[in-house]
Design a protein around this motif. Sequence first.
Motif, PDB file in Angstrom:
ATOM      1  N   ASN A   1      11.903  41.088  26.889  1.00 25.72           N
ATOM      2  CA  ASN A   1      12.247  41.624  28.207  1.00 25.72           C
ATOM      3  C   ASN A   1      13.516  42.466  28.201  1.00 25.72           C
ATOM      4  O   ASN A   1      13.708  43.309  29.094  1.00 25.72           O
TER       5      ASN A   1
ATOM      6  N   LYS B   1      21.448  42.318  30.742  1.00 33.08           N
ATOM      7  CA  LYS B   1      20.271  41.721  30.106  1.00 33.08           C
ATOM      8  C   LYS B   1      20.685  40.747  28.995  1.00 33.08           C
ATOM      9  O   LYS B   1      20.146  39.635  28.891  1.00 33.08           O
TER      10      LYS B   1
ATOM     11  N   GLU C   1       9.089  51.833  22.560  1.00 34.71           N
ATOM     12  CA  GLU C   1       8.877  53.253  22.281  1.00 34.71           C
ATOM     13  C   GLU C   1       7.889  53.351  21.136  1.00 34.71           C
ATOM     14  O   GLU C   1       8.227  53.073  19.989  1.00 34.71           O
TER      15      GLU C   1
ATOM     16  N   TYR D   1      10.131  48.198  19.428  1.00 33.09           N
ATOM     17  CA  TYR D   1      11.014  47.725  20.480  1.00 33.09           C
ATOM     18  C   TYR D   1      12.434  48.140  20.100  1.00 33.09           C
ATOM     19  O   TYR D   1      12.844  47.971  18.945  1.00 33.09           O
ATOM     20  N   THR D   2      13.177  48.680  21.046  1.00 29.11           N
ATOM     21  CA  THR D   2      14.486  49.234  20.719  1.00 29.11           C
ATOM     22  C   THR D   2      15.602  48.638  21.569  1.00 29.11           C
ATOM     23  O   THR D   2      15.390  48.219  22.708  1.00 29.11           O
TER      24      THR D   2
ATOM     25  N   THR E   1      23.620  47.907  32.351  1.00 32.75           N
ATOM     26  CA  THR E   1      22.231  47.443  32.372  1.00 32.75           C
ATOM     27  C   THR E   1      21.926  46.576  31.165  1.00 32.75           C
ATOM     28  O   THR E   1      21.373  45.469  31.286  1.00 32.75           O
TER      29      THR E   1
ATOM     30  N   TYR F   1      19.589  53.914  18.578  1.00 28.65           N
ATOM     31  CA  TYR F   1      18.534  52.948  18.848  1.00 28.65           C
ATOM     32  C   TYR F   1      18.312  52.086  17.609  1.00 28.65           C
ATOM     33  O   TYR F   1      17.957  52.604  16.543  1.00 28.65           O
TER      34      TYR F   1
ATOM     35  N   LEU G   1      14.300  44.449  25.718  1.00 24.42           N
ATOM     36  CA  LEU G   1      14.053  45.585  24.845  1.00 24.42           C
ATOM     37  C   LEU G   1      13.194  46.634  25.536  1.00 24.42           C
ATOM     38  O   LEU G   1      12.504  46.363  26.506  1.00 24.42           O
ATOM     39  N   SER G   2      13.261  47.856  25.007  1.00 24.97           N
ATOM     40  CA  SER G   2      12.420  48.949  25.504  1.00 24.97           C
ATOM     41  C   SER G   2      11.397  49.278  24.431  1.00 24.97           C
ATOM     42  O   SER G   2      11.722  49.340  23.237  1.00 24.97           O
TER      43      SER G   2
END
Length: 334
Positions: A259, A292, A264, A268-269, A288, A231, A261-262
Motif C-alpha cells: 500500500n 505512509k 510502475e 513496485y517503487t 505523502t 526510484y 508503494l507505487s
Amino acid sequence: MKKNLVYLCALLCVLTWFTSCSDEKKSGADNAWKEISKDYNASNLSLGLVSTSGSVTVNALSADKATLVLNNVVAGESSVSVDAALTKTDRGYAFEGESAGTTCKVKVSGSIEDGKLTMAMNRTLTSALAGTLNLNYLPAMGGSQMAQVYAYFNTGNEQMDAMLNGMAAPQLGSMIAGKVESVMVNLGEDGSFSFSFKKVGSSEATVMPPAKLAEMIKSYLTWFEKDDVLYLAVHKDALTILGGLNILPEGFELSSIVNILSLEGDYYTVPINAQKDGEAITLFLGKTMITKVWTLLQPLLSNISDETIQSIVNVVGGVMNTAQDIKVGLVFKK
C-alpha cells in the motif's frame, strides 16, 4: 510443323509451371521473416527469471532487420524502441540490438522460434546519481560530528516551524552519528543497488543485501531516476515470494507494504526526491511518503518501552497530523 509447335508450346508451359513453383518456394523462404511481426506477451514472451505483464512488438523490416518496441518491460520506461539485426536460425530468427531510453541505454538479444520470443536485456543507466554516495558528516560542538540531515517543516505555526527547522536537523544528525560512523549507498550503472553502514566501534561494515544474496536477487531489485526522483524498485515477483516465506515482523502484513508503494509496469517503487548541488546530493522523502512509512512503522514503534523514545514518537505523531508539508532526508557526497 504444327506438331512441332504443339510440342514447343507444351514445353514452354511445363517450363513456366516449374519456374512459377520455384519462384513461389523462393518467395516463401524469403518472406518467412514477415511471420515474426506481431505482439508477444505473457503467453509467448520469456524474459528469464522474472515474469512480465508487458509486451514486445516486433516489426520485421526485412530478413536481416527489425524494430522491437518494449512496452512496460524496462524498469522506468513505458516504451523503448530498439533497432535490431536479424539472423536466420534453424527454427526461426535470432536478434540483437540496442537503443537509448529516457533513463538508460538498453541492449537486447534473443530469439524468435516456434512462435515464442525469448529475450535477455541489459540496462546501462545514464543518471548522474550512478556511483557511490557517502553520507556527509559535519563538525559539531565538543569536537564531535553529526550526520548532515535535511529537514523542513511547515505546520502553519511560525514559532513551531522555527523551532522544528532549527532543531530537527542537528538533533537527528547527532543521533545518527552516535550510532553509525559511515553510510554508503551504491547505485550501479547496471541497475543494481545496495547500501552499507558501519556502526560506531565496529570493525567492519554491514552490507544490505548481503553479498551472498545479491547475485540471487539482482533480477528482482533495481533503481532508476526520472525527473529528479530516485526510484528504488522491486519486481512484483519478489513480493509474491516474500509473502510466501512468512518472515515479516509481527504486526506487518504484505498488503500494508504494498500500500505504500507505487506500481510502475512490473515494479513496485519507492520514490525518493533527489536534489543535486555540485558534489552534494540530498535524498529526501516528502510528506505523502513519510506519512505512509510512519503509519507502516506504528506496530514496531508501539512495542518500544523506552519512555524518551515514546515521548519523541508522540511529538512526531502530533506534527505528522498537523503539518502542511514535511521533508526529511540525508545529504550525501559522491
